[in-house]
Design a protein around this motif. Structure first.
Motif, PDB file in Angstrom:
ATOM      1  N   PHE A 209       0.811  -1.215   0.000  1.00  0.00           N
ATOM      2  CA  PHE A 209       0.000   0.000   0.000  1.00  0.00           C
ATOM      3  C   PHE A 209       0.849   1.271   0.000  1.00  0.00           C
ATOM      4  O   PHE A 209       0.314   2.373  -0.043  1.00  0.00           O
ATOM      5  CB  PHE A 209      -0.943   0.026   1.208  1.00  0.00           C
ATOM      6  CG  PHE A 209      -0.260   0.205   2.540  1.00  0.00           C
ATOM      7  CD1 PHE A 209      -0.266   1.442   3.169  1.00  0.00           C
ATOM      8  CD2 PHE A 209       0.376  -0.850   3.166  1.00  0.00           C
ATOM      9  CE1 PHE A 209       0.344   1.614   4.394  1.00  0.00           C
ATOM     10  CE2 PHE A 209       0.991  -0.689   4.392  1.00  0.00           C
ATOM     11  CZ  PHE A 209       0.981   0.548   5.015  1.00  0.00           C
ATOM     12  N   THR A 210       2.179   1.121   0.046  1.00  0.00           N
ATOM     13  CA  THR A 210       3.075   2.276  -0.005  1.00  0.00           C
ATOM     14  C   THR A 210       4.089   2.074  -1.125  1.00  0.00           C
ATOM     15  O   THR A 210       4.256   0.972  -1.656  1.00  0.00           O
ATOM     16  CB  THR A 210       3.816   2.470   1.324  1.00  0.00           C
ATOM     17  OG1 THR A 210       4.709   1.364   1.532  1.00  0.00           O
ATOM     18  CG2 THR A 210       2.847   2.580   2.485  1.00  0.00           C
ATOM     19  N   LEU A 211       4.769   3.145  -1.443  1.00  0.00           N
ATOM     20  CA  LEU A 211       5.778   3.081  -2.492  1.00  0.00           C
ATOM     21  C   LEU A 211       6.949   2.193  -2.080  1.00  0.00           C
ATOM     22  O   LEU A 211       7.508   1.458  -2.906  1.00  0.00           O
ATOM     23  CB  LEU A 211       6.266   4.500  -2.813  1.00  0.00           C
ATOM     24  CG  LEU A 211       7.173   4.640  -4.033  1.00  0.00           C
ATOM     25  CD1 LEU A 211       6.496   4.114  -5.283  1.00  0.00           C
ATOM     26  CD2 LEU A 211       7.561   6.109  -4.218  1.00  0.00           C
ATOM     27  N   ILE A 212       7.319   2.241  -0.819  1.00  0.00           N
ATOM     28  CA  ILE A 212       8.434   1.404  -0.363  1.00  0.00           C
ATOM     29  C   ILE A 212       8.072  -0.072  -0.462  1.00  0.00           C
ATOM     30  O   ILE A 212       8.942  -0.920  -0.713  1.00  0.00           O
ATOM     31  CB  ILE A 212       8.846   1.787   1.076  1.00  0.00           C
ATOM     32  CG1 ILE A 212      10.171   1.113   1.432  1.00  0.00           C
ATOM     33  CG2 ILE A 212       7.776   1.448   2.077  1.00  0.00           C
ATOM     34  CD1 ILE A 212      10.749   1.567   2.747  1.00  0.00           C
ATOM     35  N   ASP A 213       6.785  -0.393  -0.302  1.00  0.00           N
ATOM     36  CA  ASP A 213       6.357  -1.782  -0.502  1.00  0.00           C
ATOM     37  C   ASP A 213       6.660  -2.238  -1.921  1.00  0.00           C
ATOM     38  O   ASP A 213       7.174  -3.353  -2.139  1.00  0.00           O
ATOM     39  CB  ASP A 213       4.854  -1.914  -0.238  1.00  0.00           C
ATOM     40  CG  ASP A 213       4.517  -1.854   1.236  1.00  0.00           C
ATOM     41  OD1 ASP A 213       5.374  -2.223   2.043  1.00  0.00           O
ATOM     42  OD2 ASP A 213       3.401  -1.421   1.568  1.00  0.00           O
TER      43      ASP A 213
END
Length: 735
Positions: free
Chosen positions: A360-364
């Protein structure tokens, strides 16, 4: 009758009014004017001057009767004035102080400190700043909401604090997954020895597996902790194949082979599960819901900070598992166990898809790409060593297709040409928060330049809130200076009659509010918000000289107008009461210099945007800085000299200076309250409206969750791209 006797009679006539010295002087001046008119009338009829004055005095009647009549006639007026004076003394100064501190945003700073303490459990925050129940909305947190936000603070250790949430709602799997996250973070506190820590951690993971049986996460976490004790992952020489250059080569240095086999068996169980859920997105969504929608920039930053503080310790776990899967398969191949090695050669793809499904995040998404690149390169190398180059090529092909959308985005971000263009656009037109967060997301994150307006205008609104607070504090400083000077004069001249406390009339107060507060504020709003001279189509860092000029002009006009109008009223009132008044200060020349400086600064603020760019320290910027400093110094000197003149006035001016200082207090208090009432509510409403319009820096809506709305949409696009690639690969494999 001579003049001293006349003055004595006037004193006796007005003696019953001595409880109100100002009223007494006012009535005395009226009587003196009446006597002068009567004497003038008698002189016109041919009476001598001295006889005319005596006859005018005799015409008034007996002093005792006149004094009684004056008392009866003015008693209601005296009572009304006494009540007004008492109200001003008791309320004006405290209310002005409260209004100035409120306008300066002191309460918001305390709210920020308390909120940080509440959300982060910061033990370093002073106790007097901790106000439990503080929140973004109008109501305090309930005990249940406080528990969800930060756990049970009475317990030691973050993991046990978060466990309390799940214990309160044992059927809520999100709270169980949140507890597992903190258990992973506090792994080092589970025991003194590695064996003890692993045993305790395994016990909790087995319990979670029973409660949440479809979730692969607990198997992966347990496998990773077993792997840490069983082997050490070391970086080896880079492979020669083209695909291998993207990722380094890793090898396993085995310490405990039995434990390693158990770890990888646990990893394989996790890969067979239908889903992987960390609960981070759901937990963040729940906490943001408790905070409520943002109404101020502080609320917005609080929500962004809460999203940014989400713990994602699993990500390192999954990278390590991806690094270990290929070398472990190589060990099995070397032991002639190719069938056992096969599942680990495909582990990178299954793990990447599990992660992507929960991302759900860019780092994911970046970790998904890392798992794809790391795992596929290791698996392809094992296949080549095992003599199956076709399978190695197939693995590289699938890895290239699966991570293509994320690689394309990353290349666009690393493109220097587009990156510089984006930074230039953001420097000119974005708000401070947007310019900090958007460059890392790439030019694709900004498809509409108009979307930058709310965050940009919000910077100006926050700066104006600071300006409004500075003006209110400046007026408050003038009021407190006048109050201190008045008290000093009373202490210094205790043997003499105290200075007068002149009661301001409604017309004078209305003049200060209208011409000292409302008119400058209205002109400022028209020029800065409703015309092109305000420069609001550009960012505040880009146009800071213009804002500095506008702010200095407004500060100077409001302060000088309020102080000047109040001082002029007090001087006129003293003259009307017959009090001796020294020459006014500042002189006309100083007032002209001050007015000319403010007007020149105003003209500079109307220059085009290119001339007032804050990126270069050119002549216009230097002019703004110099004139602003000059105006500020003159304002300071004007106030300092006025205070010094009141404190150190000679005897012949002491009564007037004390009266002036004492009478300025209620006038300036009204100015402080009026300014706060005019500026602060309007700015707060503007801030709330801009927050509602902001589609970039707001926390996501429409079922999305993440750091900001723009990042959440980008992460969703990358996630969908990986899912589409997986579907296409699956259809081709099915053929």
């Amino acid at each position: 009758m001579n003049e001293p006797n006349r003055e004595g009679i006037l004193d006796r006539l007005t003696e019953p009014l001595q409880d109100d010295p100002e009223l007494r002087l006012d009535v005395r001046a009226e009587l003196a004017a009446h006597l002068e008119d009567k004497a003038c009338e008698l002189r016109e009829q041919g009476t001598a001057a001295e006889a005319a004055r005596n006859e005018a005095l005799r015409a008034l009647g007996a002093p005792a009767e006149i004094g009684a009549d004056l008392l009866v006639a003015n008693r209601p007026r005296m009572k009304r004035r006494a009540r007004i004076r008492l109200a001003l003394r008791a309320l004006a100064v405290p209310l002005a102080i409260v209004a100035a501190l409120w306008c300066a945003g002191m309460g918001q700073l305390l709210d920020y400190a308390a909120s940080v303490d509440m959300l982060t459990a910061n033990a370093m925050t002073p106790p007097w700043l901790r106000r439990k129940g503080l929140r973004a909305g109008p109501k305090p947190f309930t005990p249940e909401q406080e528990l969800v936000l930060h756990g049970d603070r009475s317990r030691k250790g973050r993991a046990t604090q978060q466990r309390a949430i799940w214990e309160r709602w044992p059927d809520n799997l999100t709270y169980l997954r949140n507890y597992a996250t903190y258990l992973l973070v506090d792994y080092g506190q589970l025991g003194e020895s590695p064996t003890e820590r692993l045993k305790k951690f395994e016990s909790e993971m087995r319990m979670a597996m029973r409660k949440d049986p479809e979730n692969a996460r607990y198997h992966h976490l347990l496998a990773a902790k077993m792997l840490e004790q069983a082997a050490e992952i070391k970086k080896g020489p880079t492979g020669k194949a083209k695909a291998d250059r993207r990722s380094p080569r890793y090898r396993l240095e085995v310490k405990d082979r039995d434990l390693l086999d158990r770890a990888m068996a646990e990893f394989r169980k996790g890969l067979a599960k239908p889903m992987l859920r960390r609960g981070a997105a759901e937990m963040l969504s729940e906490r943001l819901r408790i905070l409520g929608p943002p109404r101020r920039r502080l609320d917005q930053i609080r929500r962004i900070a809460l999203a940014a503080a989400v713990l994602l310790p699993d990500l390192a776990v999954y990278r390590n598992l991806a690094r270990a899967a290929g070398p472990y398969a190589g060990l099995l191949v070397a032991e002639h166990r190719k069938d056992d090695a096969a599942p680990f050669l495909d582990a990178w793809e299954k793990l990447a898809l599990q992660l992507n499904d929960d991302a759900f995040t860019l780092i994911d998404e970046l970790v998904v790409l890392a798992v794809i690149d790391l795992g596929s390169s290791q698996a392809a190398e094992v296949c080549e060593r095992a003599g199956t180059p076709d399978r190695a090529e197939a693995i590289r092909h699938r890895a290239e297709a699966l991570g293509a959308v994320i690689r394309d985005w990353r290349r666009s971000v690393q493109d220097k040409t587009h990156g510089e263009q984006l930074k230039h656009q953001l420097r000119q037109h974005a708000g401070i928060l947007s310019s900090l967060l958007l460059p890392a997301l790439g030019s694709e994150s900004l498809s509409d330049m108009d979307a930058l307006a709310p965050d940009r205008l919000l910077d100006y609104t926050l700066a104006e809130e600071g300006l409004a607070g500075a003006i209110s504090l400046t007026l408050l400083a003038l009021m407190l200076g006048a109050l201190g000077a008045a008290l000093w004069r009373r202490l210094l001249d205790r043997k003499r009659p105290p200075p007068l406390y002149l009661l301001p009339d409604a017309r004078s107060l209305a003049g200060i509010v209208l011409f000292g507060i409302a008119a400058p504020a209205l002109v400022y709003v028209i020029l800065t918000h409703w015309t092109s001279f305000g420069g609001r189509e550009y960012s505040l860092p880009y146009q800071w000289p213009r804002f500095m000029a506008q702010a200095t002009v407004l500060l100077a006009v409001v302060t000088a107008s309020c102080g000047g109008l109040a001082a002029s009223w007090a001087r006129r009132r003293c003259e009307a009461l017959g009090l001796p008044c020294p020459r006014p200060w500042p002189t006309k020349r100083m007032r002209r210099v001050f007015t000319a400086s403010v007007f020149l600064l105003f003209l500079v603020s109307l220059l085009p945007a290119e001339a007032l760019s804050g990126t270069e320290f050119d002549w216009a910027t230097i002019t703004v800085v110099v004139l602003s400093a000059l105006v500020g110094v003159m304002l300071f000197l004007r106030g300092a000299v006025a205070l010094a003149m009141a404190l150190c006035a000679p005897r012949d001016q002491a009564f007037y200076r004390g009266t002036l200082a004492r009478s300025l207090v209620p006038m300036l208090a009204v100015a402080v309250m009026a300014w706060s009432a005019v500026s602060r509510p309007w700015l707060i409403r503007q801030e709330g409206e801009l927050i509602r319009r902001d589609t970039l820096m707001s926390t996501p809506s429409e079922g999305l969750i993440g750091f900001t709305s723009v990042e959440a949409h980008l992460a969703r696009r990358l996630k969908q791209g990986v899912e589409e690639a997986a579907k296409q690969l699956g259809s081709r494999r099915g053929r």
